[in-house]
Design a protein around this motif. Structure first.
Motif, PDB file in Angstrom:
ATOM      1  N   SER A  78       0.838  -1.204   0.000  1.00  0.00           N
ATOM      2  CA  SER A  78       0.000   0.000   0.000  1.00  0.00           C
ATOM      3  C   SER A  78       0.871   1.251   0.000  1.00  0.00           C
ATOM      4  O   SER A  78       2.018   1.223   0.454  1.00  0.00           O
ATOM      5  N   HIS A  79       0.282   2.324  -0.481  1.00  0.00           N
ATOM      6  CA  HIS A  79       0.932   3.633  -0.403  1.00  0.00           C
ATOM      7  C   HIS A  79       0.390   4.295   0.862  1.00  0.00           C
ATOM      8  O   HIS A  79      -0.805   4.558   0.959  1.00  0.00           O
ATOM      9  N   VAL A  80       1.249   4.541   1.859  1.00  0.00           N
ATOM     10  CA  VAL A  80       0.763   4.987   3.165  1.00  0.00           C
ATOM     11  C   VAL A  80       0.834   6.510   3.307  1.00  0.00           C
ATOM     12  O   VAL A  80       1.852   7.133   3.000  1.00  0.00           O
ATOM     13  N   VAL A  81      -0.261   7.076   3.774  1.00  0.00           N
ATOM     14  CA  VAL A  81      -0.345   8.508   4.085  1.00  0.00           C
ATOM     15  C   VAL A  81      -0.642   8.611   5.580  1.00  0.00           C
ATOM     16  O   VAL A  81      -1.523   7.909   6.080  1.00  0.00           O
ATOM     17  N   VAL A  82       0.090   9.473   6.279  1.00  0.00           N
ATOM     18  CA  VAL A  82      -0.118   9.616   7.724  1.00  0.00           C
ATOM     19  C   VAL A  82      -0.660  11.011   8.037  1.00  0.00           C
ATOM     20  O   VAL A  82      -0.204  12.005   7.453  1.00  0.00           O
ATOM     21  N   THR A  83      -1.649  11.066   8.955  1.00  0.00           N
ATOM     22  CA  THR A  83      -2.085  12.364   9.477  1.00  0.00           C
ATOM     23  C   THR A  83      -1.734  12.398  10.965  1.00  0.00           C
ATOM     24  O   THR A  83      -1.853  11.387  11.649  1.00  0.00           O
ATOM     25  N   GLU A  84      -1.279  13.525  11.441  1.00  0.00           N
ATOM     26  CA  GLU A  84      -0.826  13.659  12.840  1.00  0.00           C
ATOM     27  C   GLU A  84      -1.104  15.073  13.342  1.00  0.00           C
ATOM     28  O   GLU A  84      -1.316  15.993  12.548  1.00  0.00           O
ATOM     29  N   VAL A  85      -1.108  15.232  14.668  1.00  0.00           N
ATOM     30  CA  VAL A  85      -1.183  16.575  15.257  1.00  0.00           C
ATOM     31  C   VAL A  85       0.120  16.893  16.000  1.00  0.00           C
ATOM     32  O   VAL A  85       0.383  18.035  16.339  1.00  0.00           O
ATOM     33  N   ASP A  86       0.918  15.853  16.229  1.00  0.00           N
ATOM     34  CA  ASP A  86       2.168  16.027  16.968  1.00  0.00           C
ATOM     35  C   ASP A  86       3.314  16.200  15.966  1.00  0.00           C
ATOM     36  O   ASP A  86       3.530  15.329  15.120  1.00  0.00           O
ATOM     37  N   PRO A  87       4.052  17.332  16.041  1.00  0.00           N
ATOM     38  CA  PRO A  87       5.072  17.593  15.017  1.00  0.00           C
ATOM     39  C   PRO A  87       6.182  16.539  14.981  1.00  0.00           C
ATOM     40  O   PRO A  87       6.688  16.202  13.909  1.00  0.00           O
ATOM     41  N   ILE A  88       6.552  16.009  16.146  1.00  0.00           N
ATOM     42  CA  ILE A  88       7.670  15.056  16.151  1.00  0.00           C
ATOM     43  C   ILE A  88       7.237  13.716  15.550  1.00  0.00           C
ATOM     44  O   ILE A  88       7.953  13.103  14.757  1.00  0.00           O
ATOM     45  N   ARG A  89       6.024  13.302  15.892  1.00  0.00           N
ATOM     46  CA  ARG A  89       5.526  12.054  15.289  1.00  0.00           C
ATOM     47  C   ARG A  89       5.340  12.218  13.781  1.00  0.00           C
ATOM     48  O   ARG A  89       5.596  11.296  13.011  1.00  0.00           O
ATOM     49  N   ALA A  90       4.883  13.400  13.383  1.00  0.00           N
ATOM     50  CA  ALA A  90       4.696  13.660  11.947  1.00  0.00           C
ATOM     51  C   ALA A  90       6.042  13.579  11.231  1.00  0.00           C
ATOM     52  O   ALA A  90       6.165  12.990  10.148  1.00  0.00           O
ATOM     53  N   LEU A  91       7.059  14.144  11.876  1.00  0.00           N
ATOM     54  CA  LEU A  91       8.410  14.123  11.308  1.00  0.00           C
ATOM     55  C   LEU A  91       8.907  12.679  11.193  1.00  0.00           C
ATOM     56  O   LEU A  91       9.504  12.283  10.191  1.00  0.00           O
ATOM     57  N   GLU A  92       8.636  11.913  12.240  1.00  0.00           N
ATOM     58  CA  GLU A  92       9.054  10.510  12.232  1.00  0.00           C
ATOM     59  C   GLU A  92       8.374   9.766  11.083  1.00  0.00           C
ATOM     60  O   GLU A  92       9.022   9.004  10.354  1.00  0.00           O
ATOM     61  N   ALA A  93       7.072  10.021  10.912  1.00  0.00           N
ATOM     62  CA  ALA A  93       6.352   9.354   9.818  1.00  0.00           C
ATOM     63  C   ALA A  93       6.965   9.735   8.476  1.00  0.00           C
ATOM     64  O   ALA A  93       7.159   8.880   7.601  1.00  0.00           O
ATOM     65  N   ALA A  94       7.301  11.034   8.332  1.00  0.00           N
ATOM     66  CA  ALA A  94       7.884  11.495   7.063  1.00  0.00           C
ATOM     67  C   ALA A  94       9.221  10.807   6.833  1.00  0.00           C
ATOM     68  O   ALA A  94       9.528  10.351   5.729  1.00  0.00           O
ATOM     69  N   MET A  95      10.045  10.701   7.906  1.00  0.00           N
ATOM     70  CA  MET A  95      11.377  10.096   7.733  1.00  0.00           C
ATOM     71  C   MET A  95      11.300   8.573   7.658  1.00  0.00           C
ATOM     72  O   MET A  95      12.245   7.928   7.225  1.00  0.00           O
ATOM     73  N   ASP A  96      10.180   8.013   8.079  1.00  0.00           N
ATOM     74  CA  ASP A  96       9.966   6.572   7.848  1.00  0.00           C
ATOM     75  C   ASP A  96       9.547   6.332   6.389  1.00  0.00           C
ATOM     76  O   ASP A  96       9.327   5.195   5.986  1.00  0.00           O
ATOM     77  N   GLY A  97       9.377   7.423   5.654  1.00  0.00           N
ATOM     78  CA  GLY A  97       9.092   7.281   4.229  1.00  0.00           C
ATOM     79  C   GLY A  97       7.631   7.377   3.855  1.00  0.00           C
ATOM     80  O   GLY A  97       7.247   7.065   2.731  1.00  0.00           O
ATOM     81  N   HIS A  98       6.778   7.831   4.800  1.00  0.00           N
ATOM     82  CA  HIS A  98       5.358   7.962   4.483  1.00  0.00           C
ATOM     83  C   HIS A  98       5.051   9.405   4.080  1.00  0.00           C
ATOM     84  O   HIS A  98       5.758  10.330   4.453  1.00  0.00           O
ATOM     85  N   GLU A  99       3.970   9.585   3.335  1.00  0.00           N
ATOM     86  CA  GLU A  99       3.493  10.942   3.051  1.00  0.00           C
ATOM     87  C   GLU A  99       2.783  11.452   4.289  1.00  0.00           C
ATOM     88  O   GLU A  99       2.047  10.682   4.925  1.00  0.00           O
ATOM     89  N   VAL A 100       2.950  12.713   4.608  1.00  0.00           N
ATOM     90  CA  VAL A 100       2.267  13.288   5.771  1.00  0.00           C
ATOM     91  C   VAL A 100       1.500  14.522   5.302  1.00  0.00           C
ATOM     92  O   VAL A 100       2.045  15.355   4.565  1.00  0.00           O
ATOM     93  N   MET A 101       0.256  14.616   5.708  1.00  0.00           N
ATOM     94  CA  MET A 101      -0.577  15.767   5.288  1.00  0.00           C
ATOM     95  C   MET A 101      -1.782  15.872   6.210  1.00  0.00           C
ATOM     96  O   MET A 101      -2.090  14.922   6.949  1.00  0.00           O
ATOM     97  N   PRO A 102      -2.487  17.013   6.190  1.00  0.00           N
ATOM     98  CA  PRO A 102      -3.706  17.126   7.011  1.00  0.00           C
ATOM     99  C   PRO A 102      -4.803  16.193   6.488  1.00  0.00           C
ATOM    100  O   PRO A 102      -4.834  15.875   5.294  1.00  0.00           O
ATOM    101  N   ILE A 103      -5.711  15.825   7.366  1.00  0.00           N
ATOM    102  CA  ILE A 103      -6.786  14.898   6.989  1.00  0.00           C
ATOM    103  C   ILE A 103      -7.650  15.490   5.859  1.00  0.00           C
ATOM    104  O   ILE A 103      -8.106  14.749   4.973  1.00  0.00           O
TER     105      ILE A 103
END
Ligand code: ADE
Length: 427
Positions: free
Chosen positions: A240-265
């Protein structure tokens, strides 16, 4: 209800005692993958450290929980069990606990809210000394409607992130009345159960409910805590192509560096095929998201409570609603789009599948069993606060699991220990 068994009448309220044989076989099957709990159970049976202790457990009634309950019972405890979620009970397991093991069990899959709380109250009627919770509904009922039962309670354990958050807030307000061990926070619990357990079982639940192909899908994961991380990694593993939504900046950063797309819901909602909430919070997917979702979008929750998807808004927006498969509700919106909600927005891994695999619950429930034993000895010396699982218990569970998996590790030499405890040696 009084349920007749061959030996004696055991109290309980389960769907159908005729399911007991299937339940017992499945409990036995789960035990094969729970070697750490098995060792604890064998020691408990010899030493009886919980002799005469009344335990009230409000947990998902699964084959893994059955193995925990039997370990506690063999340790000498008198355990009474109810469900921690209206949709997570395995009816055959509940029947087996009553009919084949004599454990008073109050749990029926699909029970309504009134029955759910009646069952919690039945468990409290057993006058527990120690409580075991998964989501803190037992403790909150005790603190609000059953205060008269508080006197005899000396400690409790909490299994999940959401429950620990609720209990910390009770403690902060000075409302908590007895010490609780946050089993969720043990490393041998959340690193494995929350990540690999939720990762696998969430995909399992959605697959069983829909038979959907994960490869090539855009999967939107709301929340990148341990559970979200696990689901994201498993969804990626399925192509699957994974997209992550988050409210916590550090978790969002982690998701981005884990290679997922990050964006608002609001943005993710436009293109996602499958949406999964694991935030522990409220309305992570709301009206705005439903307004722009693609026709055929699938929406599921794998967080503890059914509040992460704003179902009331979806209901209000829908022209019609029908059940198209078990656990799949089709909402037809005014503009012709259809949105599919799984498992009434309740945790899909337990509603449509069997929850986390036994091998991971082995560690979670080893922590539970050893924390109960710890409370029996130490509960009276603790304040009404939320405590971590003692480090020695956590480490022991890790050691036992490694041994059961046949994995050996290195030991520090004296020289290495000295280096790590000093500061003198530099470049
Ligand atoms: N929570 C998640 N999976 C579970 C399982 N299999 N048994 C009990 N509690 C769970």
């Amino acid at each position: 209800m009084k349920t007749k068994t061959k030996t004696k009448a055991v109290r309980g309220d389960v769907k159908d005692l005729a399911l007991a044989r299937d339940g017992s076989l499945r409990i036995e099957w789960a035990a094969r993958e729970m070697p750490v709990l098995r060792q604890i159970r064998e020691r408990f049976a010899r030493e009886k450290p919980l002799k005469g202790v009344r335990l009230a457990a409000c947990l998902h009634v699964t084959t893994e929980t059955a193995n925990l309950v039997l370990a506690l019972r063999d340790g000498g405890a008198e355990v009474t069990l109810c469900a921690s979620n209206p949709l997570s009970t395995q009816d055959d397991t509940a029947a087996a606990l009553v009919a084949d093991h004599g454990i008073p069990t109050y749990a029926i899959k699909g029970e309504d809210t009134e029955t759910y709380y009646r069952h919690i109250n039945a468990v409290l009627d057993a006058k527990p000394r120690i409580t075991l919770d998964d989501g803190a509904d037992l403790v909150s009922t005790l603190l609000t409607n059953r205060k008269e039962m508080l006197n005899g309670v000396t400690g409790g354990c909490e299994e999940t992130t959401t429950g620990v958050i609720r209990l910390r807030s009770m403690a902060k307000e000075g409302r908590l009345r007895y010490p609780i061990i946050a089993v969720n926070d043990a490393d041998t619990k959340h690193f494995f159960d929350n990540r690999y357990g939720t990762g696998q079982s969430t995909l399992d639940g959605i697959t069983r409910a829909t038979n959907v192909l994960w490869a090539g899908k855009r999967v939107v994961i709301c929340g990148y805590g341990w559970c979200g991380r696990g689901v994201a990694s498993r969804a990626r593993g399925m192509g699957s192509h994974v997209v992550v939504t988050e409210v916590d900046p550090i978790r969002a950063l982690e998701a981005a560096m884990d290679g997922h797309e990050v964006m608002p819901i609001a943005e993710a909602a436009r293109t996602g095929d499958i949406f999964i909430t694991l935030t522990g919070g409220l309305n992570a997917i709301g009206k705005g998201a439903f307004e722009v979702m693609k026709d055929g979008a699938i929406v599921a929750n794998s967080g503890h409570f059914n509040v992460e998807i704003d179902i009331a808004s979806l209901e209000a927006m829908a022209e019609t609603k029908r059940t198209v498969r078990q656990y799949v509700e089709e909402y037809a919106l005014e503009d012709g789009r259809k949105v599919y909600l799984l498992g009434e927005g309740r945790l899909i891994n337990l509603a449509a599948a069997e929850g986390h695999p036994s091998a991971v619950m082995d560690m979670s429930f080893a922590n539970q069993a050893l924390s109960v034993e710890y409370l029996v000895h130490e509960g009276k010396n603790l304040e009404p606060q939320v405590y971590p699982v003692p480090k020695e218990i956590d480490q022991e569970v890790g050691r036992l699991k490694l041994r059961a998996m046949g994995i050996q590790i290195d030991k520090l030499s004296e020289e290495q220990k000295k280096y790590l405890s000093g500061w003198e040696m530099g470049t």
